[in-house]
Design an enzyme around this catalytic site. Structure first.
Site, PDB file in Angstrom:
ATOM      1  N   SER A   1      67.524-141.420 106.620  1.00  0.00           N
ATOM      2  CA  SER A   1      67.173-142.842 106.735  1.00  0.00           C
ATOM      3  C   SER A   1      67.320-143.615 105.426  1.00  0.00           C
ATOM      4  O   SER A   1      66.548-144.530 105.145  1.00  0.00           O
ATOM      5  CB  SER A   1      65.765-143.008 107.322  1.00  0.00           C
ATOM      6  OG  SER A   1      65.705-142.443 108.625  1.00  0.00           O
TER       7      SER A   1
ATOM      8  N   HIS B   1      74.941-129.099 107.868  1.00  0.00           N
ATOM      9  CA  HIS B   1      74.101-130.232 108.278  1.00  0.00           C
ATOM     10  C   HIS B   1      73.067-129.739 109.292  1.00  0.00           C
ATOM     11  O   HIS B   1      73.356-128.847 110.099  1.00  0.00           O
ATOM     12  CB  HIS B   1      74.970-131.341 108.878  1.00  0.00           C
ATOM     13  CG  HIS B   1      74.193-132.605 109.074  1.00  0.00           C
ATOM     14  ND1 HIS B   1      73.386-132.814 110.156  1.00  0.00           N
ATOM     15  CD2 HIS B   1      74.065-133.705 108.288  1.00  0.00           C
ATOM     16  CE1 HIS B   1      72.800-133.997 110.033  1.00  0.00           C
ATOM     17  NE2 HIS B   1      73.202-134.564 108.911  1.00  0.00           N
TER      18      HIS B   1
ATOM     19  N   GLY C   1      67.675-139.986 110.920  1.00  0.00           N
ATOM     20  CA  GLY C   1      67.840-140.834 112.098  1.00  0.00           C
ATOM     21  C   GLY C   1      66.532-141.328 112.682  1.00  0.00           C
ATOM     22  O   GLY C   1      66.499-141.877 113.791  1.00  0.00           O
TER      23      GLY C   1
ATOM     24  N   ASN D   1      78.069-140.272 106.311  1.00  0.00           N
ATOM     25  CA  ASN D   1      78.244-139.262 107.356  1.00  0.00           C
ATOM     26  C   ASN D   1      78.325-140.002 108.689  1.00  0.00           C
ATOM     27  O   ASN D   1      77.307-140.422 109.226  1.00  0.00           O
ATOM     28  CB  ASN D   1      77.056-138.288 107.330  1.00  0.00           C
ATOM     29  CG  ASN D   1      77.164-137.238 108.423  1.00  0.00           C
ATOM     30  OD1 ASN D   1      78.192-137.125 109.095  1.00  0.00           O
ATOM     31  ND2 ASN D   1      76.102-136.480 108.602  1.00  0.00           N
ATOM     32  N   TRP D   2      79.561-140.178 109.154  1.00  0.00           N
ATOM     33  CA  TRP D   2      79.749-140.933 110.408  1.00  0.00           C
ATOM     34  C   TRP D   2      79.294-140.146 111.630  1.00  0.00           C
ATOM     35  O   TRP D   2      79.152-140.715 112.701  1.00  0.00           O
ATOM     36  CB  TRP D   2      81.215-141.321 110.572  1.00  0.00           C
ATOM     37  CG  TRP D   2      81.716-142.373 109.612  1.00  0.00           C
ATOM     38  CD1 TRP D   2      81.016-142.969 108.587  1.00  0.00           C
ATOM     39  CD2 TRP D   2      83.024-142.970 109.600  1.00  0.00           C
ATOM     40  NE1 TRP D   2      81.816-143.877 107.943  1.00  0.00           N
ATOM     41  CE2 TRP D   2      83.057-143.916 108.539  1.00  0.00           C
ATOM     42  CE3 TRP D   2      84.173-142.791 110.375  1.00  0.00           C
ATOM     43  CZ2 TRP D   2      84.179-144.668 108.258  1.00  0.00           C
ATOM     44  CZ3 TRP D   2      85.313-143.555 110.076  1.00  0.00           C
ATOM     45  CH2 TRP D   2      85.301-144.486 109.030  1.00  0.00           C
ATOM     46  N   LYS D   3      79.146-138.841 111.478  1.00  0.00           N
ATOM     47  CA  LYS D   3      78.802-137.972 112.617  1.00  0.00           C
ATOM     48  C   LYS D   3      79.813-138.203 113.755  1.00  0.00           C
ATOM     49  O   LYS D   3      80.982-138.460 113.487  1.00  0.00           O
ATOM     50  CB  LYS D   3      77.354-138.220 113.053  1.00  0.00           C
ATOM     51  CG  LYS D   3      76.378-138.147 111.867  1.00  0.00           C
ATOM     52  CD  LYS D   3      74.945-138.133 112.270  1.00  0.00           C
ATOM     53  CE  LYS D   3      74.077-138.071 111.009  1.00  0.00           C
ATOM     54  NZ  LYS D   3      72.665-137.907 111.273  1.00  0.00           N
TER      55      LYS D   3
ATOM     56  N   GLU E   1      68.011-132.948 102.935  1.00  0.00           N
ATOM     57  CA  GLU E   1      67.758-133.871 104.049  1.00  0.00           C
ATOM     58  C   GLU E   1      66.593-133.347 104.896  1.00  0.00           C
ATOM     59  O   GLU E   1      66.795-132.468 105.737  1.00  0.00           O
ATOM     60  CB  GLU E   1      68.991-133.980 104.947  1.00  0.00           C
ATOM     61  CG  GLU E   1      70.233-134.474 104.239  1.00  0.00           C
ATOM     62  CD  GLU E   1      71.232-135.061 105.219  1.00  0.00           C
ATOM     63  OE1 GLU E   1      71.550-136.240 105.062  1.00  0.00           O
ATOM     64  OE2 GLU E   1      71.655-134.351 106.146  1.00  0.00           O
TER      65      GLU E   1
ATOM     66  N   GLU F   1      72.116-130.876 111.976  1.00  0.00           N
ATOM     67  CA  GLU F   1      72.565-130.943 113.379  1.00  0.00           C
ATOM     68  C   GLU F   1      73.440-129.743 113.721  1.00  0.00           C
ATOM     69  O   GLU F   1      73.411-129.248 114.851  1.00  0.00           O
ATOM     70  CB  GLU F   1      73.298-132.277 113.606  1.00  0.00           C
ATOM     71  CG  GLU F   1      72.316-133.447 113.609  1.00  0.00           C
ATOM     72  CD  GLU F   1      72.855-134.745 113.041  1.00  0.00           C
ATOM     73  OE1 GLU F   1      74.087-134.921 112.973  1.00  0.00           O
ATOM     74  OE2 GLU F   1      72.017-135.593 112.651  1.00  0.00           O
TER      75      GLU F   1
ATOM     76  N   GLY G   1      73.662-141.513 107.103  1.00  0.00           N
ATOM     77  CA  GLY G   1      74.162-141.534 108.470  1.00  0.00           C
ATOM     78  C   GLY G   1      74.234-142.960 108.999  1.00  0.00           C
ATOM     79  O   GLY G   1      75.198-143.693 108.738  1.00  0.00           O
ATOM     80  N   GLY G   2      73.214-143.364 109.724  1.00  0.00           N
ATOM     81  CA  GLY G   2      73.205-144.654 110.429  1.00  0.00           C
ATOM     82  C   GLY G   2      73.658-145.833 109.586  1.00  0.00           C
ATOM     83  O   GLY G   2      74.510-146.626 110.012  1.00  0.00           O
TER      84      GLY G   2
HETATM   85  P1  PGA Z   1      70.499-140.935 108.718  1.00  0.00           P
HETATM   86  O1  PGA Z   1      71.320-139.567 108.713  1.00  0.00           O
HETATM   87  O2  PGA Z   1      70.855-141.660 107.449  1.00  0.00           O
HETATM   88  O3  PGA Z   1      70.945-141.646 109.968  1.00  0.00           O
HETATM   89  O4  PGA Z   1      69.044-140.580 108.747  1.00  0.00           O
HETATM   90  C1  PGA Z   1      71.482-138.833 107.529  1.00  0.00           C
HETATM   91  C2  PGA Z   1      72.267-137.583 107.808  1.00  0.00           C
HETATM   92  O5  PGA Z   1      72.058-136.952 108.855  1.00  0.00           O
HETATM   93  O6  PGA Z   1      73.114-137.159 106.995  1.00  0.00           O
END
Ligand code: PGA
Length: 253
Positions: free
Chosen positions: A215, A97, A175, A9-11, A169, A99, A236-237
């Site tokens: 994470s 998601h 994050g 997930n590049w966001k 999640e 967010e 994500g990250g």
């Molecule tokens: P993260 O994000 O791996 O940076 O914690 C995961 C996500 O939001 O899908």
């Protein structure tokens, strides 16, 4: 047999050129996926044609959208429809998601409508659920995530819910560098599967991939993914770093 999935997930990160380089470095690793494995890159919408073009020749490496709108078409400036994604050759879309829920006020009912339009257009929804920290601290996570599934997915037929990928999640792990323990992840994944089994059947629940997100990194992926009910991760990250994401793909069962 349900799929084991590594989903990036590049966001809202990377320029087009950085995205191209990242995909090129990952695909150059020559990873041979087993028949039960799948790799997905949820890239920013403007990069979907680029990602589709780059991944097209790699079996079971696919691009995904990060969101869609629940209407077919019309005067909804700035939104992206399911038909648009299909016209680009896209097969997956992330829905709900945390967010999107937090910053764009997407409700369980809104997400039910997004899941419906995705399925109508034969897109696979990657449906996200997960509890905030204050709920976890009160040990209310099971009821919280069950309600998310009930209100966004449980109107679906058994045939349709089998087409959905679920990503659990916990918001406190996204994050933050704070990952759910392997035991915590397995426990809630098994619980989610039991809720689906109760509503539908054991067979239906057994066919649905439930990914863990929050994470995930190379250093914890093998252990997290080794749990019987954890079918890979939404990342994500660490998905922005080639060596990290390559190791995460290799950690799939
Ligand atoms: P993260 O994000 O791996 O940076 O914690 C995961 C996500 O939001 O899908």
């Amino acid at each position: 047999m349900r799929k084991q999935i590594a989903a990036a997930n590049w966001k809202m990160n990377l320029t087009l050129q950085q995205g191209e380089t990242l995909l090129d470095e990952i695909t150059a690793a020559g990873i041979a996926l087993a028949s039960n494995q799948q790799v997905i890159f949820a890239v920013p919408s403007p990069y979907l044609p680029m990602a589709e073009a780059r991944l097209g020749s790699f079996a079971d490496f696919d691009a995904s959208a990060q969101n869609i709108y629940h209407k077919e078409s019309g005067a909804y400036t700035g939104e992206i429809s399911a038909a648009m994604l299909v016209s680009l050759g896209i097969k997956f879309v992330v829905i709900g998601h945390s967010e999107r829920r937090e910053y764009f006020s997407e409700s369980n009912a809104d997400l039910a409508a997004k899941v419906d339009i995705a399925l109508k257009h034969e897109l696979t929804p990657i449906f996200c659920c997960g509890e905030p920290l204050e709920i976890r601290e009160k040990e209310g996570q099971n009821a919280y995530v069950a309600k998310q599934l009930e209100e966004s997915l449980f109107h679906l037929s058994a045939d349709d819910i089998k087409k959905v990928v679920i990503a659990y999640e916990p918001i406190w792990a996204i994050g933050t560098g704070r990952t759910a323990s392997t035991e915590q992840a397995q426990e809630i994944h098994a619980y989610l599967r039991s809720v689906i089994a109760k509503k539908y059947s054991d067979a239906v629940a057994g066919e649905i991939s439930i990914l863990y997100g929050g994470s995930v990194k190379a250093a914890n992926a093998v252990e997290l993914f080794s749990s019987p009910d954890v079918d890979g991760g939404l990342v994500g990250g660490a998905s922005l770093i080639p060596a990290e994401f390559i190791a995460i793909i290799k950690a799939l069962k």
